[in-house]
Design a protein around this motif. Structure first.
Motif, short mmCIF file in Angstrom:
data_model
loop_
_atom_site.label_atom_id
_atom_site.label_comp_id
_atom_site.label_asym_id
_atom_site.label_seq_id
_atom_site.Cartn_x
_atom_site.Cartn_y
_atom_site.Cartn_z
N UNK A 9 -7.98 45.71 68.54
CA UNK A 9 -6.55 45.44 68.68
C UNK A 9 -5.89 45.31 67.31
N UNK A 10 -6.54 44.57 66.42
CA UNK A 10 -5.99 44.34 65.09
C UNK A 10 -5.82 45.66 64.33
N UNK A 11 -6.80 46.49 64.40
CA UNK A 11 -6.74 47.76 63.68
C UNK A 11 -5.76 48.72 64.34
N UNK A 12 -5.80 48.79 65.66
CA UNK A 12 -5.00 49.78 66.38
C UNK A 12 -3.53 49.41 66.46
N UNK A 13 -3.22 48.17 66.72
CA UNK A 13 -1.83 47.79 66.99
C UNK A 13 -1.22 46.88 65.94
N UNK A 14 -1.90 45.79 65.65
CA UNK A 14 -1.31 44.76 64.81
C UNK A 14 -1.01 45.26 63.39
N UNK A 15 -1.96 45.88 62.74
CA UNK A 15 -1.76 46.38 61.38
C UNK A 15 -0.68 47.45 61.37
N UNK A 16 -0.68 48.32 62.37
CA UNK A 16 0.36 49.34 62.47
C UNK A 16 1.73 48.70 62.62
N UNK A 20 4.85 48.81 59.93
CA UNK A 20 6.17 49.32 60.33
C UNK A 20 7.27 48.30 60.01
N UNK A 21 7.01 47.04 60.28
CA UNK A 21 7.99 45.98 60.00
C UNK A 21 8.26 45.91 58.50
#
Length: 56
Positions: A9-16, A20-21
């Motif tokens: 989850x961290x690699x796939x969504x959170x870091x992305x 972006x933010x």
């Protein structure tokens, strides 16, 4: 190498999402900086224009 659910989850969504933010905020601050600079320039040009009119 198998990733845990949290790591995935961290690699796939959170870091992305965080990336972006950060990019969006950087862009907005750059636009804001340009806007403030234009206001300052316009203020000084208006003052300079008034001075040159008084000299004429």
């Amino acid at each position: 190498m198998k990733l845990s659910t949290e790591e995935s989850f961290r690699i796939t969504y959170f870091i992305y999402l965080v990336d972006h933010v950060i990019s969006s905020l950087q862009s907005r601050f750059e636009q804001f900086e340009i806007y403030i600079f234009q206001i300052k320039v316009n203020k000084y040009l208006f003052a300079f224009n008034n001075v040159t009119k008084k000299i004429k």
